[in-house]
Design a protein around this motif. Structure first.
Motif, short mmCIF file in Angstrom:
data_model
loop_
_atom_site.label_atom_id
_atom_site.label_comp_id
_atom_site.label_asym_id
_atom_site.label_seq_id
_atom_site.Cartn_x
_atom_site.Cartn_y
_atom_site.Cartn_z
N SER A 117 0.72 -1.23 -0.10
CA SER A 117 0.15 0.39 -0.20
C SER A 117 0.79 1.34 -0.23
O SER A 117 1.94 1.36 0.42
CB SER A 117 -1.11 0.11 1.38
N VAL A 118 0.30 2.61 -0.65
CA VAL A 118 1.02 4.05 -0.47
C VAL A 118 -0.25 4.53 -0.20
O VAL A 118 -1.35 5.17 -0.47
CB VAL A 118 1.79 4.04 -2.07
N ALA A 119 0.16 5.58 0.92
CA ALA A 119 -0.72 6.85 0.70
C ALA A 119 -0.09 8.06 1.06
O ALA A 119 1.23 8.05 1.50
CB ALA A 119 -1.09 6.17 2.01
N VAL A 120 -0.77 8.92 0.80
CA VAL A 120 0.06 10.89 1.08
C VAL A 120 -0.66 11.26 1.67
O VAL A 120 -1.80 11.40 1.65
CB VAL A 120 0.02 11.17 -0.64
N LEU A 121 0.14 10.98 3.05
CA LEU A 121 -1.24 11.78 3.90
C LEU A 121 -0.30 13.82 4.59
O LEU A 121 0.77 14.02 4.94
CB LEU A 121 -1.14 11.37 5.14
N PRO A 122 -1.32 14.15 5.08
CA PRO A 122 -0.99 15.84 5.14
C PRO A 122 -0.52 15.77 6.43
O PRO A 122 -0.23 15.04 6.89
CB PRO A 122 -2.37 16.65 4.96
N CYS A 123 0.24 16.57 6.74
CA CYS A 123 1.22 16.86 7.71
C CYS A 123 0.31 18.22 8.82
O CYS A 123 0.54 19.06 7.67
CB CYS A 123 2.49 16.86 8.06
N GLY A 124 0.87 18.44 9.79
CA GLY A 124 -0.03 19.47 10.20
C GLY A 124 0.69 20.21 10.34
O GLY A 124 0.48 21.75 10.25
N ASP A 125 2.62 20.37 9.59
CA ASP A 125 3.37 21.61 9.77
C ASP A 125 3.30 21.91 7.73
O ASP A 125 3.86 22.78 7.40
CB ASP A 125 4.49 21.15 9.94
N GLY A 126 1.57 21.35 6.79
CA GLY A 126 2.06 22.21 5.48
C GLY A 126 2.62 21.01 4.85
O GLY A 126 2.39 21.35 3.83
N GLY A 127 3.82 20.31 5.51
CA GLY A 127 3.65 19.19 4.43
C GLY A 127 3.27 17.89 4.37
O GLY A 127 1.59 17.92 4.32
N LYS A 128 3.96 17.14 3.89
CA LYS A 128 3.44 15.60 3.39
C LYS A 128 3.81 14.65 4.20
O LYS A 128 5.29 14.60 3.91
CB LYS A 128 3.09 15.04 1.92
N SER A 129 3.27 13.49 4.26
CA SER A 129 3.97 12.03 4.57
C SER A 129 3.35 10.98 3.49
O SER A 129 2.13 10.41 2.95
CB SER A 129 3.46 12.04 5.54
N VAL A 130 4.59 10.24 3.49
CA VAL A 130 4.41 9.01 1.78
C VAL A 130 4.51 7.92 2.88
O VAL A 130 6.40 7.87 3.29
CB VAL A 130 5.27 9.55 0.66
N CYS A 131 3.51 7.48 3.57
CA CYS A 131 3.34 6.30 3.67
C CYS A 131 3.28 4.87 3.15
O CYS A 131 2.76 4.39 2.09
CB CYS A 131 2.37 5.93 4.87
N VAL A 132 4.42 3.67 3.30
CA VAL A 132 4.27 2.16 2.44
C VAL A 132 4.57 1.69 3.61
O VAL A 132 4.94 1.47 4.30
CB VAL A 132 5.38 2.44 1.15
N ALA A 133 3.58 0.31 2.74
CA ALA A 133 4.48 -1.07 3.43
C ALA A 133 4.39 -1.14 2.69
O ALA A 133 3.97 -2.35 1.82
CB ALA A 133 3.01 -1.29 4.06
N LEU A 134 5.34 -2.50 3.07
CA LEU A 134 6.35 -3.53 2.66
C LEU A 134 6.13 -4.77 3.02
O LEU A 134 5.84 -5.10 4.24
CB LEU A 134 7.21 -3.16 2.14
N PRO A 135 5.86 -6.36 2.11
CA PRO A 135 5.76 -7.50 2.71
C PRO A 135 7.19 -7.71 4.06
O PRO A 135 8.54 -6.91 3.29
CB PRO A 135 5.62 -8.61 1.53
N ARG A 136 7.38 -8.15 4.75
CA ARG A 136 8.35 -8.57 5.52
C ARG A 136 8.89 -9.86 5.25
O ARG A 136 9.80 -9.62 5.11
CB ARG A 136 8.24 -9.07 6.78
#
Length: 136
Positions: A117-136
């Motif tokens: 999965s890949v998600a792009v989430l807004p951050c409170g400081d005006g930036g963003k966080s790109v979050c990914v999940a990979l199989p272990r």
């Protein structure tokens, strides 16, 4: 995607690590260091995929978003979680690959291909966080 946060903490049975890389090489080193702390260790393929995805995400943050302000790692029994924060609110976008090799365009599709999965989430400081999940 289950990932650590200030309000919920890390997923159960997890390991967590955070750094602020100035270069993709530092990000790759941080990923390898984090992976070396895990027991059981991820498969070789999973570890190589994590290092590649981290390198691509941090490279994109440096090239297109003003730098990486944080690189977070977490792991649970089945999943490796990576989050790269940057100061830009603009989400990554796919663009045609430059087959001459000058302008890139390969990284974002590669991140999607390797990740669960890949998600792009807004951050409170005006930036963003790109979050990914990979199989272990």
């Amino acid at each position: 995607m289950a990932r650590p946060s200030a309000t919920t903490g890390p997923p159960p049975d997890s390991a967590v690590g955070t750094t602020v890389p100035a270069t993709p090489a530092q990000a790759r080193d941080a990923a390898r260091a984090f992976l070396s702390t895990l027991a059981p260790r991820p498969t070789r393929e999973s570890a190589e995929n994590v290092v590649l995805v981290v390198s691509e995400l941090v490279t994109n943050a440096l090239r297109h978003a003003g730098g990486a302000t944080a690189l977070d790692f977490a792991a649970d029994r089945s999943t490796l979680h990576i989050s790269v924060r940057d100061p830009s609110p603009v989400p990554p976008r796919e663009r045609p690959p430059d087959l001459r090799g000058y302008e890139g365009g390969f990284g974002w599709p590669l991140v999607h291909r390797l990740s669960r999965s890949v998600a792009v989430l807004p951050c409170g400081d005006g930036g963003k966080s790109v979050c990914v999940a990979l199989p272990r």
